[in-house]
Design an enzyme around this catalytic site. Structure first.
Site, PDB file in Angstrom:
ATOM      1  N   ASP A   1       0.831  -1.217   0.000  1.00  0.00           N
ATOM      2  CA  ASP A   1       0.000   0.000   0.000  1.00  0.00           C
ATOM      3  C   ASP A   1       0.863   1.264   0.000  1.00  0.00           C
ATOM      4  OD1 ASP A   1      -2.335   1.435  -0.014  1.00  0.00           O
ATOM      5  OD2 ASP A   1      -2.703   1.269   2.137  1.00  0.00           O
TER       6      ASP A   1
ATOM      7  N   HIS B   1       2.577   3.097  -8.974  1.00  0.00           N
ATOM      8  CA  HIS B   1       2.270   1.668  -9.140  1.00  0.00           C
ATOM      9  C   HIS B   1       3.409   0.960  -9.875  1.00  0.00           C
ATOM     10  CE1 HIS B   1      -1.589   2.193  -7.408  1.00  0.00           C
ATOM     11  NE2 HIS B   1      -2.101   2.894  -8.408  1.00  0.00           N
TER      12      HIS B   1
ATOM     13  N   LEU C   1      10.052 -21.481  -3.692  1.00  0.00           N
ATOM     14  CA  LEU C   1       9.211 -20.460  -3.045  1.00  0.00           C
ATOM     15  C   LEU C   1       7.917 -20.364  -3.837  1.00  0.00           C
ATOM     16  CD1 LEU C   1       9.112 -17.806  -1.073  1.00  0.00           C
ATOM     17  CD2 LEU C   1       9.636 -16.590  -3.168  1.00  0.00           C
TER      18      LEU C   1
HETATM   19  C1  IPE Z   1      -5.422  -2.560  -0.241  1.00  0.00           C
HETATM   20  O1  IPE Z   1      -5.090  -1.227  -0.394  1.00  0.00           O
HETATM   21  C2  IPE Z   1      -5.378  -3.251  -1.564  1.00  0.00           C
HETATM   22  C3  IPE Z   1      -4.049  -3.460  -2.130  1.00  0.00           C
HETATM   23  C4  IPE Z   1      -2.912  -3.118  -1.586  1.00  0.00           C
HETATM   24  C5  IPE Z   1      -4.045  -4.117  -3.406  1.00  0.00           C
HETATM   25  P1  IPE Z   1      -6.210  -0.096  -0.588  1.00  0.00           P
HETATM   26  O2  IPE Z   1      -5.470   1.162  -0.716  1.00  0.00           O
HETATM   27  O3  IPE Z   1      -7.117  -0.465  -1.698  1.00  0.00           O
HETATM   28  O4  IPE Z   1      -7.019  -0.185   0.769  1.00  0.00           O
HETATM   29  P2  IPE Z   1      -7.846   0.920   1.537  1.00  0.00           P
HETATM   30  O5  IPE Z   1      -8.862   1.450   0.554  1.00  0.00           O
HETATM   31  O6  IPE Z   1      -6.895   1.980   1.969  1.00  0.00           O
HETATM   32  O7  IPE Z   1      -8.457   0.205   2.690  1.00  0.00           O
HETATM   33  C1  IPE Z   2      -1.514   0.278  -3.352  1.00  0.00           C
HETATM   34  O1  IPE Z   2      -1.305   1.643  -3.463  1.00  0.00           O
HETATM   35  C2  IPE Z   2      -1.777  -0.376  -4.691  1.00  0.00           C
HETATM   36  C3  IPE Z   2      -3.181  -0.687  -4.953  1.00  0.00           C
HETATM   37  C4  IPE Z   2      -4.138  -0.613  -4.084  1.00  0.00           C
HETATM   38  C5  IPE Z   2      -3.525  -1.113  -6.289  1.00  0.00           C
HETATM   39  P1  IPE Z   2      -2.497   2.695  -3.451  1.00  0.00           P
HETATM   40  O2  IPE Z   2      -2.875   2.973  -4.854  1.00  0.00           O
HETATM   41  O3  IPE Z   2      -3.600   2.245  -2.577  1.00  0.00           O
HETATM   42  O4  IPE Z   2      -1.758   3.957  -2.837  1.00  0.00           O
HETATM   43  P2  IPE Z   2      -2.379   4.998  -1.810  1.00  0.00           P
HETATM   44  O5  IPE Z   2      -2.914   4.217  -0.660  1.00  0.00           O
HETATM   45  O6  IPE Z   2      -3.462   5.738  -2.549  1.00  0.00           O
HETATM   46  O7  IPE Z   2      -1.230   5.860  -1.436  1.00  0.00           O
HETATM   47 MG    MG Z   3      -4.027   2.506  -0.640  1.00  0.00          MG
END
Ligand code: IPE
Ligand code: IPE
Ligand code: MG
Length: 241
Positions: A21, A38, A132
């Site tokens: 995240d 990303h 793994l």
């Molecule tokens: C969780 O992150 C999903 C992934 C890392 C793929 P999100 O950014 O989607 O989660 P919330 O919305 O902060 O809970």
């Molecule tokens: C995690 O990064 C990747 C996915 C959920 C696909 P985010 O896109 O949620 O990044 P933030 O949380 O907005 O910083």
């Molecule tokens: Mg996020």
């Protein structure tokens, strides 16, 4: 239950699951578009896989796209699909050479034919590897996965008495994987966001304020060291206190 190994006195979790995240915030911090975050968030995966493999971690599961992430703007969703395809193109051969067995968790419905083909190619190529197991949760949601499991159990006509916890585990897309010992989440959030909600019933949690693209082997080693200090009781009583 404790199928863990030790290296240099370090207690090594058998299965680590990571919620990757903070890509968006990492990009914003640098004045870049979210998709740049990303993309950067796939660059560190190779070194994390290698570190896990070197330390004797047998299962690594990465949360890459949740069923709820479809609610993001379509450009971001399309970009994320493309980034997964590029990741498969770029990394599959070297993962295969390292003895990594790739798995997909979640639904393949809703994903383009081209991407599905790439996923199948990578899964088929690596299916006999056993150093793994790297599972990518993509179009994955813990609740959806339980719904799919229940549907399959009902469709097979199992009788109520025949269903126990093992049955449900067997029908989830994580079938055959041990439950995660350690769940790592980056970006300072303290929630599961629908990740492995059944499987993490007794997992240990570890979080860091670092955004995912800044997470690397050093932080992973720290998480494993901290894990080694935890006392897992699984509902029993303390052995040491
Ligand atoms: C969780 O992150 C999903 C992934 C890392 C793929 P999100 O950014 O989607 O989660 P919330 O919305 O902060 O809970
Ligand atoms: C995690 O990064 C990747 C996915 C959920 C696909 P985010 O896109 O949620 O990044 P933030 O949380 O907005 O910083
Ligand atoms: Mg996020």
């Amino acid at each position: 239950m404790m199928a863990e190994s030790r290296i240099n006195g370090l207690q090594i979790p058998q299965h680590i699951a990571m919620i990757m995240d903070g890509n968006g915030r990492w990009a914003r911090q640098r004045g870049l578009p979210r998709l740049a975050g990303h993309r950067a968030g796939t660059e560190n995966i190779r070194s994390i896989v290698t570190t896990c493999s070197d330390l004797g971690v047998r299962y690594l599961t990465l949360y890459a796209f949740s069923t709820e992430n479809w609610s993001r703007p379509s450009l971001e969703v399309e970009g994320l699909m493309k980034i997964l395809g590029d990741f498969i193109d770029r990394e599959t051969r070297s993962l295969h050479a390292q003895g990594v067995h790739l798995r997909h968790l979640g639904r393949l419905e809703g994903i383009s034919e081209t991407l599905k083909e790439k996923v199948h190619y990578a899964l088929d190529l690596t299916c006999h590897n056993d150093r793994l197991t790297l599972s990518i949760a993509f179009n994955y949601g813990g609740r959806t996965d339980i719904v799919d499991a229940v549907r399959a159990i009902v469709a097979e006509g199992l009788s109520p008495e025949a269903i126990d916890e093992q049955t449900i585990s067997r029908y989830l897309s994580t079938s055959g994987l041990p439950d995660p010992d350690l769940v790592i989440r980056t970006s300072g959030e303290w929630r599961l966001s629908n990740f492995l909600i059944w499987e993490t019933a007794y997992s240990e949690y570890w979080t860091t304020p670092l955004y995912w693209p800044d997470f690397g082997p050093e932080q992973l080693r720290q998480a494993i060291r901290d894990y080694g200090q935890r006392e897992r009781r699984f509902g029993g009583i303390s052995q040491t206190r």
